[in-house]
Enzyme design. Structure first.
Site, PDB file in Angstrom:
ATOM      1  CG  HIS A  79      -0.307   0.174   2.669  1.00  0.00           C
ATOM      2  ND1 HIS A  79       0.056   1.113   3.357  1.00  0.00           N
ATOM      3  CD2 HIS A  79      -0.014  -1.127   3.122  1.00  0.00           C
ATOM      4  CE1 HIS A  79       0.604   0.828   4.401  1.00  0.00           C
ATOM      5  NE2 HIS A  79       0.772  -0.487   4.416  1.00  0.00           N
ATOM      6  CG  ASP A  81      -2.949   3.625   2.472  1.00  0.00           C
ATOM      7  OD1 ASP A  81      -2.433   2.652   2.003  1.00  0.00           O
ATOM      8  OD2 ASP A  81      -3.777   3.447   3.392  1.00  0.00           O
ATOM      9  CG  ASP A 112       2.994   0.277   8.000  1.00  0.00           C
ATOM     10  OD1 ASP A 112       2.740  -0.268   6.828  1.00  0.00           O
ATOM     11  OD2 ASP A 112       2.126   0.779   8.593  1.00  0.00           O
ATOM     12  CD  GLU A 146      -2.685  -2.031   5.610  1.00  0.00           C
ATOM     13  OE1 GLU A 146      -2.640  -3.024   6.359  1.00  0.00           O
ATOM     14  OE2 GLU A 146      -2.324  -1.012   5.895  1.00  0.00           O
ATOM     15  CD  GLU A 147      -1.408   1.943   7.579  1.00  0.00           C
ATOM     16  OE1 GLU A 147      -2.184   1.660   8.577  1.00  0.00           O
ATOM     17  OE2 GLU A 147      -0.346   1.727   7.374  1.00  0.00           O
ATOM     18  CD  GLU A 175       1.221  -3.992   6.036  1.00  0.00           C
ATOM     19  OE1 GLU A 175       1.686  -3.480   6.908  1.00  0.00           O
ATOM     20  OE2 GLU A 175       0.534  -3.557   5.298  1.00  0.00           O
ATOM     21  CG  HIS A 361       0.712   3.055  12.418  1.00  0.00           C
ATOM     22  ND1 HIS A 361      -0.644   2.833  12.503  1.00  0.00           N
ATOM     23  CD2 HIS A 361       1.316   2.742  11.165  1.00  0.00           C
ATOM     24  CE1 HIS A 361      -0.974   1.921  11.619  1.00  0.00           C
ATOM     25  NE2 HIS A 361       0.231   2.181  10.815  1.00  0.00           N
TER      26      HIS A 361
END
Length: 389
Positions: A79, A81, A112, A146-147, A175, A361
């Protein structure tokens, strides 16, 4: 050096994986925005002979890229995003301006998972340079959802692939699966996730007249105590035990002298293959009924558990990582959910292989520069192993 500058010949200039990672980080692709990341990736893949199919749904950007039609089809999935940055002033450097310090690359998405996206593209380029005619096909499934809600992303692309009768044999999700060092852990499955919204009904009134009210907070406490103290199962050889967590509780009018008329709570099960969503939801409802709680409950399944047992893909990944790092990886199903939950139900062998997840994150998210190159090498070797005649 510009990654996509052509020489006087027809071949593209070999891409530097760190440079490509930095180019992706500079694009502020906060979910569900893509901010041009997919155009960057697709342009490079087209030069490697891939056919690109852009699949936008709503505000979500997706694409499927494929080179070749022969089996087996090895797909990479990821992903573009990223999650919001939080307080940008708390970062040591601006979150969307990649910075290398002390051997680490800092920026939102560094771990990520923009470093993995770059590693995929560069690994494919290196592999095709050495093996122009592989014994199989290569695909990439890329989303910007995805997020976020994960509704218009990988799920929709998999639906498209089913309609096109495109069957993926092996899938490597990028991931960040490693814990302490690159390759120390890979994900061979994930637990399911079941979300509940419970509204408990009571009767509002003055706290001084308890005979005239029915307090929903008091009513639900014994049931919640039973549910939170329950051992749902002991897990199995592949999965940890099922867990139940209350994530939000809200009740009251804001006044200290008013008993609320309702209480609303949100809860989540992370469940293994010993459980089913129907079984878990029935147990919660039965518990509420037994304790005399009047409640309405809404359930949402955000993913079912999946597992890729030992076989061609898991064995290849384990062997490649051990030969690359000197130590075999731990096979795990722990952690949150991933888009693998949408790919595995199609009968695809899915494994998550990525960089260390320690800072994902977080403020000052970062990844070791050496790990980006190391992951690129692992991906290239996997291509060579799985697509070897």
């Amino acid at each position: 050096m510009n990654s996509f500058t052509r020489t006087t010949e027809t071949k593209p200039v070999p891409t530097d994986v760190l440079e490509l990672t930095c180019d992706l980080i500079r694009r502020a692709s906060v979910t569900p925005a893509d901010a041009g990341c997919q155009t960057l990736l697709a342009t490079h893949l087209e030069r490697l002979g891939f056919t690109i199919t852009h699949l936008p749904f709503g505000k979500v950007s997706n694409f499927w890229a494929q080179r070749g039609n022969a089996a087996p089809l090895l797909a990479f999935a990821g992903h573009t995003d990223v999650v919001p940055t939080g307080d940008a002033a708390a970062w040591r450097s601006p979150p969307f301006e990649p910075a290398v310090r002390d051997g680490a690359l800092f920026g939102r998405g560094a771990a990520d998972m923009k470093s993995a996206l770059a590693a995929m593209v560069v690994a494919i380029e290196r592999y095709l340079t050495a093996t122009p005619a592989p014994a199989g096909s290569i695909g990439l499934l890329i989303t910007s959802d995805e997020e976020g809600d994960a509704i218009d992303g990988t799920q929709r692309v998999m639906q498209y692939l089913r309609e096109q009768a495109t069957r993926i044999d092996y899938c490597i999700v990028g991931e960040p699966s490693s814990q302490h060092r690159l390759g120390d852990m890979i994900r061979v499955g994930r637990r399911g996730s079941l979300n509940g919204r419970i509204v408990v009904k009571g009767v509002q009134g003055h706290v001084a007249y308890p005979e005239q009210v029915r307090n929903p907070i008091h009513a639900v406490l014994p049931a919640l105590l039973e549910l939170t103290g329950r051992t749902w199962d002991d897990g199995n050889n592949y999965f940890p035990a099922t867990s139940f967590q209350i994530s939000n509780v809200h009740a009251g009018t804001g006044a200290t002298n008013v008993v609320p008329g309702t209480l609303e709570l949100q809860c989540n099960f992370r469940f293994n293959t010993e459980q089913t969503p129907d079984g878990l939801s029935r147990t919660v409802q039965d518990t509420m009924t037994r304790h005399g709680v009047e409640a309405s409950i809404q359930w949402t399944v955000s993913g079912l558990p999946f597992l890729t047992p030992r076989g061609r893909l898991v064995d290849a990944v384990s062997q490649v990582i051990e030969s690359s790092t000197g130590q075999a990886p731990i096979l795990s199903t722990a952690g949150g959910t991933s888009d693998g939950r949408f790919i595995a139900p199609a009968g695809v062998a899915v494994v998550e292989v990525g960089v260390v997840n320690a800072t994902i994150h977080q403020i000052d998210e970062h990844v070791r520069v050496a790990d980006i190159e190391g992951l690129t090498t692992i991906y290239a070797r996997l291509l060579d192993t799985l697509l070897r005649p």
